[in-house]
Scaffold this motif. Structure first.
Motif, PDB file in Angstrom:
ATOM      1  N   VAL A  45     -33.369   6.979 -19.487  1.00  0.00           N
ATOM      2  CA  VAL A  45     -33.510   6.533 -18.391  1.00  0.00           C
ATOM      3  C   VAL A  45     -32.740   5.444 -18.274  1.00  0.00           C
ATOM      4  O   VAL A  45     -31.954   4.986 -17.003  1.00  0.00           O
ATOM      5  CB  VAL A  45     -35.032   6.204 -18.183  1.00  0.00           C
ATOM      6  CG1 VAL A  45     -35.181   4.784 -19.298  1.00  0.00           C
ATOM      7  CG2 VAL A  45     -35.335   5.335 -16.972  1.00  0.00           C
ATOM      8  N   ALA A  46     -32.035   4.650 -19.360  1.00  0.00           N
ATOM      9  CA  ALA A  46     -31.288   3.647 -19.258  1.00  0.00           C
ATOM     10  C   ALA A  46     -29.818   3.930 -18.660  1.00  0.00           C
ATOM     11  O   ALA A  46     -29.204   3.409 -17.781  1.00  0.00           O
ATOM     12  CB  ALA A  46     -31.055   2.918 -20.552  1.00  0.00           C
ATOM     13  N   ARG A  47     -29.520   5.071 -19.186  1.00  0.00           N
ATOM     14  CA  ARG A  47     -28.108   5.660 -18.763  1.00  0.00           C
ATOM     15  C   ARG A  47     -28.148   6.144 -17.115  1.00  0.00           C
ATOM     16  O   ARG A  47     -27.356   6.025 -16.371  1.00  0.00           O
ATOM     17  CB  ARG A  47     -27.703   6.826 -19.508  1.00  0.00           C
ATOM     18  CG  ARG A  47     -26.689   6.501 -21.002  1.00  0.00           C
ATOM     19  CD  ARG A  47     -25.966   7.407 -21.480  1.00  0.00           C
ATOM     20  NE  ARG A  47     -26.638   8.422 -21.723  1.00  0.00           N
ATOM     21  CZ  ARG A  47     -27.108   8.493 -23.209  1.00  0.00           C
ATOM     22  NH1 ARG A  47     -27.051   7.668 -24.005  1.00  0.00           N
ATOM     23  NH2 ARG A  47     -27.768   9.772 -23.537  1.00  0.00           N
ATOM     24  N   ALA A  48     -29.389   6.815 -16.634  1.00  0.00           N
ATOM     25  CA  ALA A  48     -29.768   7.035 -15.468  1.00  0.00           C
ATOM     26  C   ALA A  48     -29.375   5.993 -14.226  1.00  0.00           C
ATOM     27  O   ALA A  48     -29.027   6.213 -13.171  1.00  0.00           O
ATOM     28  CB  ALA A  48     -30.909   7.650 -15.256  1.00  0.00           C
ATOM     29  N   VAL A  49     -29.874   4.835 -14.894  1.00  0.00           N
ATOM     30  CA  VAL A  49     -29.866   3.782 -13.787  1.00  0.00           C
ATOM     31  C   VAL A  49     -28.640   2.840 -13.791  1.00  0.00           C
ATOM     32  O   VAL A  49     -28.388   2.039 -13.009  1.00  0.00           O
ATOM     33  CB  VAL A  49     -31.220   2.626 -13.738  1.00  0.00           C
ATOM     34  CG1 VAL A  49     -32.434   3.543 -13.924  1.00  0.00           C
ATOM     35  CG2 VAL A  49     -31.096   2.175 -15.320  1.00  0.00           C
ATOM     36  N   GLU A  50     -27.883   3.084 -14.875  1.00  0.00           N
ATOM     37  CA  GLU A  50     -26.676   2.212 -14.856  1.00  0.00           C
ATOM     38  C   GLU A  50     -25.827   2.571 -13.826  1.00  0.00           C
ATOM     39  O   GLU A  50     -25.376   3.727 -13.411  1.00  0.00           O
ATOM     40  CB  GLU A  50     -25.802   2.861 -16.103  1.00  0.00           C
ATOM     41  CG  GLU A  50     -25.171   1.937 -17.137  1.00  0.00           C
ATOM     42  CD  GLU A  50     -24.711   2.464 -18.362  1.00  0.00           C
ATOM     43  OE1 GLU A  50     -23.438   3.302 -18.341  1.00  0.00           O
ATOM     44  OE2 GLU A  50     -25.432   2.521 -19.353  1.00  0.00           O
ATOM     45  N   GLY A  51     -25.472   1.301 -13.104  1.00  0.00           N
ATOM     46  CA  GLY A  51     -24.498   1.560 -11.818  1.00  0.00           C
ATOM     47  C   GLY A  51     -25.355   1.835 -10.772  1.00  0.00           C
ATOM     48  O   GLY A  51     -24.589   2.304  -9.558  1.00  0.00           O
ATOM     49  N   ALA A  52     -26.736   2.127 -10.772  1.00  0.00           N
ATOM     50  CA  ALA A  52     -27.154   2.708  -9.512  1.00  0.00           C
ATOM     51  C   ALA A  52     -27.667   1.625  -8.668  1.00  0.00           C
ATOM     52  O   ALA A  52     -27.725   0.271  -8.841  1.00  0.00           O
ATOM     53  CB  ALA A  52     -28.496   3.158  -9.828  1.00  0.00           C
ATOM     54  N   ASP A  53     -27.531   1.585  -7.373  1.00  0.00           N
ATOM     55  CA  ASP A  53     -27.758   0.638  -6.295  1.00  0.00           C
ATOM     56  C   ASP A  53     -28.975   0.688  -5.970  1.00  0.00           C
ATOM     57  O   ASP A  53     -29.795  -0.422  -5.614  1.00  0.00           O
ATOM     58  CB  ASP A  53     -26.895   0.727  -4.889  1.00  0.00           C
ATOM     59  CG  ASP A  53     -25.633   0.858  -5.373  1.00  0.00           C
ATOM     60  OD1 ASP A  53     -25.099   0.348  -5.783  1.00  0.00           O
ATOM     61  OD2 ASP A  53     -24.934   1.901  -5.234  1.00  0.00           O
ATOM     62  N   VAL A  54     -29.732   1.785  -6.227  1.00  0.00           N
ATOM     63  CA  VAL A  54     -31.185   1.967  -5.823  1.00  0.00           C
ATOM     64  C   VAL A  54     -31.921   2.979  -7.077  1.00  0.00           C
ATOM     65  O   VAL A  54     -31.362   3.743  -7.427  1.00  0.00           O
ATOM     66  CB  VAL A  54     -31.690   2.299  -4.440  1.00  0.00           C
ATOM     67  CG1 VAL A  54     -30.977   3.738  -4.111  1.00  0.00           C
ATOM     68  CG2 VAL A  54     -33.329   2.294  -4.101  1.00  0.00           C
ATOM     69  N   VAL A  55     -33.259   2.381  -7.388  1.00  0.00           N
ATOM     70  CA  VAL A  55     -33.933   3.123  -8.356  1.00  0.00           C
ATOM     71  C   VAL A  55     -35.241   3.655  -7.797  1.00  0.00           C
ATOM     72  O   VAL A  55     -35.943   2.535  -7.329  1.00  0.00           O
ATOM     73  CB  VAL A  55     -34.182   2.375  -9.781  1.00  0.00           C
ATOM     74  CG1 VAL A  55     -34.968   3.378 -10.615  1.00  0.00           C
ATOM     75  CG2 VAL A  55     -32.792   2.126 -10.461  1.00  0.00           C
ATOM     76  N   GLN A  56     -35.480   4.737  -7.548  1.00  0.00           N
ATOM     77  CA  GLN A  56     -36.754   5.228  -6.831  1.00  0.00           C
ATOM     78  C   GLN A  56     -37.754   5.798  -8.119  1.00  0.00           C
ATOM     79  O   GLN A  56     -37.436   6.982  -8.576  1.00  0.00           O
ATOM     80  CB  GLN A  56     -36.708   6.049  -5.731  1.00  0.00           C
ATOM     81  CG  GLN A  56     -38.183   6.470  -5.221  1.00  0.00           C
ATOM     82  CD  GLN A  56     -38.244   5.389  -4.059  1.00  0.00           C
ATOM     83  OE1 GLN A  56     -37.489   5.120  -3.289  1.00  0.00           O
ATOM     84  NE2 GLN A  56     -39.683   5.030  -4.063  1.00  0.00           N
ATOM     85  N   GLU A  57     -38.867   5.248  -8.473  1.00  0.00           N
ATOM     86  CA  GLU A  57     -39.625   5.820  -9.615  1.00  0.00           C
ATOM     87  C   GLU A  57     -40.850   6.472  -9.181  1.00  0.00           C
ATOM     88  O   GLU A  57     -41.495   6.048  -8.297  1.00  0.00           O
ATOM     89  CB  GLU A  57     -40.056   4.414 -10.537  1.00  0.00           C
ATOM     90  CG  GLU A  57     -40.908   4.625 -11.476  1.00  0.00           C
ATOM     91  CD  GLU A  57     -42.352   4.486 -11.078  1.00  0.00           C
ATOM     92  OE1 GLU A  57     -43.274   5.617 -11.443  1.00  0.00           O
ATOM     93  OE2 GLU A  57     -42.644   3.781 -10.235  1.00  0.00           O
ATOM     94  N   ASN A  58     -40.908   7.510  -9.924  1.00  0.00           N
ATOM     95  CA  ASN A  58     -42.001   8.498  -9.611  1.00  0.00           C
ATOM     96  C   ASN A  58     -42.688   8.854 -10.677  1.00  0.00           C
ATOM     97  O   ASN A  58     -42.782  10.384 -10.715  1.00  0.00           O
ATOM     98  CB  ASN A  58     -41.558   9.724  -8.573  1.00  0.00           C
ATOM     99  CG  ASN A  58     -40.401   9.206  -7.480  1.00  0.00           C
ATOM    100  OD1 ASN A  58     -40.699   8.803  -6.537  1.00  0.00           O
ATOM    101  ND2 ASN A  58     -39.043   9.267  -8.022  1.00  0.00           N
ATOM    102  N   ALA A  59     -42.808   8.271 -11.764  1.00  0.00           N
ATOM    103  CA  ALA A  59     -43.502   8.584 -12.817  1.00  0.00           C
ATOM    104  C   ALA A  59     -44.962   8.974 -12.626  1.00  0.00           C
ATOM    105  O   ALA A  59     -45.565   8.347 -11.528  1.00  0.00           O
ATOM    106  CB  ALA A  59     -43.232   7.615 -13.866  1.00  0.00           C
ATOM    107  N   PRO A  60     -45.662   9.419 -13.662  1.00  0.00           N
ATOM    108  CA  PRO A  60     -47.269   9.480 -13.299  1.00  0.00           C
ATOM    109  C   PRO A  60     -48.037   8.036 -13.239  1.00  0.00           C
ATOM    110  O   PRO A  60     -47.316   7.313 -13.684  1.00  0.00           O
ATOM    111  CB  PRO A  60     -47.666  10.159 -14.758  1.00  0.00           C
ATOM    112  CG  PRO A  60     -46.569  10.724 -15.126  1.00  0.00           C
ATOM    113  CD  PRO A  60     -45.278  10.058 -14.802  1.00  0.00           C
ATOM    114  N   GLU A  61     -49.382   8.116 -12.670  1.00  0.00           N
ATOM    115  CA  GLU A  61     -49.737   6.964 -12.381  1.00  0.00           C
ATOM    116  C   GLU A  61     -50.476   6.403 -13.622  1.00  0.00           C
ATOM    117  O   GLU A  61     -51.827   6.116 -13.764  1.00  0.00           O
ATOM    118  CB  GLU A  61     -50.733   7.182 -11.102  1.00  0.00           C
ATOM    119  CG  GLU A  61     -50.316   7.544  -9.667  1.00  0.00           C
ATOM    120  CD  GLU A  61     -49.732   6.313  -9.199  1.00  0.00           C
ATOM    121  OE1 GLU A  61     -48.638   6.202  -9.327  1.00  0.00           O
ATOM    122  OE2 GLU A  61     -50.248   5.452  -8.357  1.00  0.00           O
TER     123      GLU A  61
END
Lengths: 327, 327
Positions: free
Chosen positions: A80-96
């Motif tokens: 997850v840390a590498r996935a959001v690196e340099g991202a302009d937007v993060v859309q989180e859809n994990a379980p509730e």
């Protein structure tokens, strides 16, 4: 506002989780020309997303797209840390699961760029709770879509005590750029707005089937042939404003307002007991049982896409002092 | 079944009353090629109907029509007994006053042919009450349209103790021939079905505006951009069946059923007091006040007509063991 595909600075979106909602967002973001970084620990994540895109590509706001062209915009990053690196937007859809999401947003907040919008698709949790373990939750917002998110225009935006007003403004611009209809709630309430309205309708629907007034299939037919079309075209207040004739909503309240409370007392509040559920399931089996999930879902998506285009929801957005003006 | 315009024996329809509902029926019947006998005591009845047809002709199920061509199918007869003489169907649209309607149906029953269908547009009264003063109420049914009746497909059919089953069958065939979606209620309940569902949604809508969660315009925008399109495409049960994924409604109930009753407890039950009405009217004025009734109504009609065509409501009618099979 620059030359980004969605009219904002946003070029790279990280999508956390590849359930139905994550997949819908991924398809929509890719179709808008964003680079989409998929974060999932599923070993088959890539095959899973590609398979979903075969279906989703048929029903996108800009018209049908080439699934392979959409998939070409994807990157896969299980960390997850590498996935959001340099991202302009993060859309989180994990379980509730609050603890899970709190941990996730603590890690997202530490690794994402300072300018990134951190958006949760949650339908039940609030920003203050989600960001409890973050150093700075100012850019964390709830951005709750209505399923399927690549088709239904609405995104309910919910802010917290510490939300930065600029993040709200940027979030609204981001979704508008994608052709969505973001609505910023003025205050948070459990279930937000659309699901509460849906729940109110379902309560009365279950009551009427339970009382033997209509069957499951007949209730659906009544809704699709009356209030569905009305509410796709105009919302409830505008509908009653016009129902009042030239005197409008004022006339309507004067003539029917007194009877409203009384009519509400007559509405149902059914128990969801074994007998009620069994009755509904038996009638649902009769109504839908002969067709597969895939067939029914494809039919729903095609119809709903046609309806949304016909209602011209996006073209009119903002006419009536909507949230774009307010944010 | 013969060569009548609507695929039944029906050639002449008497329309009692020229309020909004009567006018809509008259336009629809005329557009289907029926001879339409208008019964009204208004001295300006003819001018009134012709003027309405100028607007209504734009939004008919078969596409826009020539208002003068429609008006050429009209006859005007201020005496109710003479108006129903020789009529194959009588559609009554008098004010919601039981004594008045009982008197009207006694006179209609005495003057109309024995084979005529006697249909009431009432939204609140039941056939047994309406026909209390008739010698034979066997062919009297409630046929409640959703406004505007020339646009919205639904017709709720309500029967009484003494209704002749053949009259139900003929009524369903008549409306289907007109392109409508008749649904026969299995038993009568106050408000019938569509208005009860609408009332349930309105209660929660007023609650949310009263609580300051959203404005009137925002609530309408949320509905048109989410549940409206969903319910125009699929009804609530089918929507939740698909929401359950491949496991369907059974899976959905297993996972969410227990939370339903609890979520219903959290829904609002607002007082319709002066303060609430004032708040809503002020916001409605801000949202709609700048536009005339005629502008807004024409926009609603055009949108709703497009939405209904897009949803293909009629094409699918009957797929799911609808009332045509049952009647």
């Amino acid at each position: 506002m620059t030359d980004s595909p969605v009219g904002t600075r946003i070029r790279t979106a990280a999508v956390i989780g590849v359930g139905t909602i994550g997949l819908g967002w991924a398809a929509l973001f890719a179709s808008a020309g964003l680079t989409v970084r998929i974060n999932s620990r599923r070993p088959d994540a890539e095959a899973h997303v590609r398979k979903a895109f075969e279906l989703y590509a048929a029903s996108l706001p800009g018209g049908p797209a080439d699934p392979a062209g959409l998939a070409a915009r994807l990157e896969f990053e299980p960390d997850v840390a590498r996935a959001v690196e340099g991202a302009d937007v993060v859309q989180e859809n994990a379980p509730e699961d609050l603890a899970l999401k709190q941990d996730l947003f603590a890690r997202i907040g530490a690794a994402a760029p300072a300018h990134a919008l951190l958006l949760s698709s949650t339908s039940t949790l609030l920003p203050d709770a989600l960001g409890a373990r973050m150093a700075d939750p100012g850019r964390l917002l709830v951005a709750h879509p209505f399923n399927p998110p690549h088709i239904v225009p609405l995104v309910e935006i919910v802010t917290g005590e510490r939300t930065d007003p600029r993040a709200v403004e940027e979030t609204v611009a981001f979704y508008r750029g994608l052709g969505k209809t973001p609505v910023v709630l003025r205050r948070a309430v459990p279930g937000f707005v659309a699901n509460r309205l849906q729940s109110a309708l379902l309560r009365e629907s279950i009551h009427l089937v339970r009382e033997g007034v209509v069957s499951v299939a007949e209730l659906d037919e009544i809704v699709t042939s009356s209030i569905g079309g009305r509410w796709a075209a105009v919302g409830p207040f505008r509908a009653f404003h016009l129902g009042g004739g030239p005197g409008g909503l004022r006339h309507w309240f004067e003539h029917l307002g007194a009877g409203l409370e009384k009519s509400w007392q007559g509405l149902g509040n059914p128990p969801v007991d074994e007998e009620t559920v069994a009755r509904i399931l038996a009638q649902a089996e009769e109504a839908f049982g002969g067709r597969t999930y895939e067939e029914l879902a494809a039919e729903r998506d095609a119809k709903q896409t046609r309806v949304i285009a016909a209602a011209g929801t996006d073209a009119d957005a903002g006419t009536d002092a909507g949230p774009a003006q307010r944010a």
